[in-house]
Design an enzyme around this catalytic site. Sequence first.
Site, mmCIF file in Angstrom:
data_model
loop_
_atom_site.group_PDB
_atom_site.id
_atom_site.type_symbol
_atom_site.label_atom_id
_atom_site.label_comp_id
_atom_site.label_asym_id
_atom_site.label_seq_id
_atom_site.Cartn_x
_atom_site.Cartn_y
_atom_site.Cartn_z
ATOM 1 N N ASP A 171 -0.097 6.393 -3.269
ATOM 2 C CA ASP A 171 -0.348 7.056 -2.107
ATOM 3 C C ASP A 171 1.172 8.067 -1.869
ATOM 4 O OD1 ASP A 171 -0.167 7.762 0.903
ATOM 5 O OD2 ASP A 171 -1.785 6.357 1.048
ATOM 6 N N GLN A 226 -19.315 3.285 10.026
ATOM 7 C CA GLN A 226 -19.602 4.438 10.654
ATOM 8 C C GLN A 226 -20.081 5.432 9.610
ATOM 9 O OE1 GLN A 226 -15.903 6.472 12.590
ATOM 10 N NE2 GLN A 226 -15.921 7.615 10.733
ATOM 11 N N HIS A 244 -6.171 4.892 4.392
ATOM 12 C CA HIS A 244 -5.763 5.384 3.119
ATOM 13 C C HIS A 244 -6.311 4.399 2.288
ATOM 14 C CE1 HIS A 244 -2.085 8.113 4.240
ATOM 15 N NE2 HIS A 244 -2.840 7.705 5.445
ATOM 16 N N HIS A 269 -11.550 11.682 16.540
ATOM 17 C CA HIS A 269 -10.063 12.362 16.413
ATOM 18 C C HIS A 269 -9.749 13.023 15.453
ATOM 19 C CE1 HIS A 269 -10.434 9.288 13.289
ATOM 20 N NE2 HIS A 269 -9.255 9.083 13.128
ATOM 21 N N THR A 280 -4.564 11.435 1.302
ATOM 22 C CA THR A 280 -5.789 10.937 1.650
ATOM 23 C C THR A 280 -6.203 11.949 2.975
ATOM 24 O OG1 THR A 280 -4.804 9.457 2.959
ATOM 25 C CG2 THR A 280 -5.727 8.613 1.187
HETATM 26 N N1 UDP Z 1 -14.321 3.626 10.739
HETATM 27 C C1 UDP Z 1 -15.302 2.644 10.423
HETATM 28 N N2 UDP Z 1 -15.742 2.266 11.628
HETATM 29 C C2 UDP Z 1 -15.193 2.668 12.763
HETATM 30 C C3 UDP Z 1 -14.421 3.524 13.015
HETATM 31 C C4 UDP Z 1 -13.700 4.031 11.735
HETATM 32 O O1 UDP Z 1 -15.947 2.484 9.381
HETATM 33 O O2 UDP Z 1 -15.850 2.115 13.963
HETATM 34 C C5 UDP Z 1 -13.879 4.170 9.255
HETATM 35 C C6 UDP Z 1 -14.283 5.582 9.048
HETATM 36 O O3 UDP Z 1 -15.344 5.459 8.390
HETATM 37 C C7 UDP Z 1 -13.092 6.114 8.313
HETATM 38 C C8 UDP Z 1 -11.844 5.359 8.524
HETATM 39 O O4 UDP Z 1 -12.118 4.273 9.468
HETATM 40 O O5 UDP Z 1 -13.310 5.657 6.806
HETATM 41 C C9 UDP Z 1 -10.790 5.972 9.520
HETATM 42 O O6 UDP Z 1 -10.375 6.913 8.547
HETATM 43 P P1 UDP Z 1 -9.841 8.357 9.319
HETATM 44 O O7 UDP Z 1 -9.159 9.189 8.376
HETATM 45 O O8 UDP Z 1 -11.016 8.783 9.865
HETATM 46 O O9 UDP Z 1 -8.712 7.992 10.518
HETATM 47 P P2 UDP Z 1 -7.511 7.086 10.600
HETATM 48 O O10 UDP Z 1 -8.070 5.755 10.966
HETATM 49 O O11 UDP Z 1 -6.816 7.021 9.549
HETATM 50 O O12 UDP Z 1 -6.824 7.781 11.799
#
Ligand code: UDP
Length: 490
Positions: free
Chosen positions: A131, A371, A23, A386, A153
């Site tokens: 949010d 990522q 978020h 996921h 988000t």
């Molecule tokens: N992310 C990252 N590196 C990692 C894993 C995840 O930067 O090794 C970032 C990804 O790019 C995204 C966020 O963490 O911006 C994860 O958000 P997402 O909505 O996909 O999943 P959540 O963590 O909320 O379940």
Amino acid sequence: METEMNLQPQPHVLLFPFPVQGHIKPMLTLAQLLCHSGIHVTFVNTEHNHLLLTQREALSARFPTLHFHSISDGLPSDHPRSLNPYFIDIVTSLRSKTGPLLHQLLVSLTSKTDVDSAADQLPPLSCVITDGLMCFAIDAADKVGIQVIAVRTSSACSVWCYLCVPKLIEEGQAPFGDEESDKMVLGVPGMEYILRRRDLPSICRAPTNHTVRQFFVEEHIAITRASGLILNTFDELESSVLSHIASKFPKIYAIGPLHALLQSRVGDDDLSSSSAAAASLRREDRRCMMWLDSQEAGSVIFVSYGSLVKLTRVQLLEFWHGLVNSGSPFLWVIRSDVLHSTEVEHANRVTPVELEMGTKERGFIVDWAPQEEVLAHEAVGGFLTHSGWNSTLQAIWAGVPMLCWPQLADQQVNSRWVGEVWKIGVDMKDTCDRATVETMIKALMHGEEREVISRAVDQYAKSARTSVGEAGSSYHNLETLISDLRTLVI
Ligand code: UDP
């Protein structure tokens, strides 16, 4: 025109993200987009997350109207703050302890009482962008008489499902037991014959803690009191669902993919990656980029479960066998906290030799990856995800086909859309045994379907590019948001 605009008082907006990575990142991107157009933003994190965002000063130097502020989440300093299993602890504390603190902050910002010395030049606050999981901010803003726009988000398709959950509960379609998982859902307009019960948000599953379900229901009722809703999606991707959501809000702003819109508006190719790093609560291990450089184009499957999902050791081992047996090179994010806390004591058990060998030959494991850059790397040909919404959008933007293993919240809905509606990946929902993981990776990376899926995701990547370009829908919707914020200046 430009000079005229600069002479006008700029709006001052407070952004208030739910305190988790998925978020904070998109909302901080939104903050930068608003600052780029001259708007003042006070970005309010919990004290805990404020300290984890180590590049605040660099961001404020780049965007001088970006101001950071922190507020207590009301939890003791040694609290683990992990949503799983402490979700209710966290949201209860936010509502009861952070809510009143937010109200005090709004009082001081609207009455021009400076909250810190750097705020000397700040105009009075004119709007709160909260949010949508923290609707107590709407009550706080109501008390000081300023407008609230909410942000979700998540995908529009999941938000629409959440908005329909009370009706599904009333009709007895939720919660549902395992034996009803494949029944089609009938109560979500526009989604007939798409959604099975197992594709509904995870709060609809029977074993989910009732208070968690109640929390989501309450927030999605309260959110409709906001004067607008901002979504990190784009019209071309979710137009029909957006039109349903529009019936609940005076205004909808679909301005995604936010990270790409920032890059497009600011016109700096490096900005997206540096601002992604700046919004990261964890340290990225960049060694994996060099490893990717050594791999063949399109050969690598990137595996990440986002920032929140937890696994059992058995699940981790099943994935590991499946990955090694698939024969594809793999880059795997295994967060230090990925195992359920009850499993940690077993984590140091001996790993089977074939897994060690297979990983040495073809794998690379990191605690946290950059990522967005990984997905954009030409070596990456597939994404085992996921199905968090940020990850899904980032994969669409990069044109990378997905293998989905959803666990929580909106992820079940997102993965259904990826597999059945957009057809840009395959859904491995509710299973992760090693044989399935192996077969599905092979199908995604080399199977007959791959070409069709790749073509579809490339198509969406193109329309995402159009949407953030100057004549595009997200670009235009952001302009509308900015001009609406300007009308609120006190
Ligand atoms: N992310 C990252 N590196 C990692 C894993 C995840 O930067 O090794 C970032 C990804 O790019 C995204 C966020 O963490 O911006 C994860 O958000 P997402 O909505 O996909 O999943 P959540 O963590 O909320 O379940």
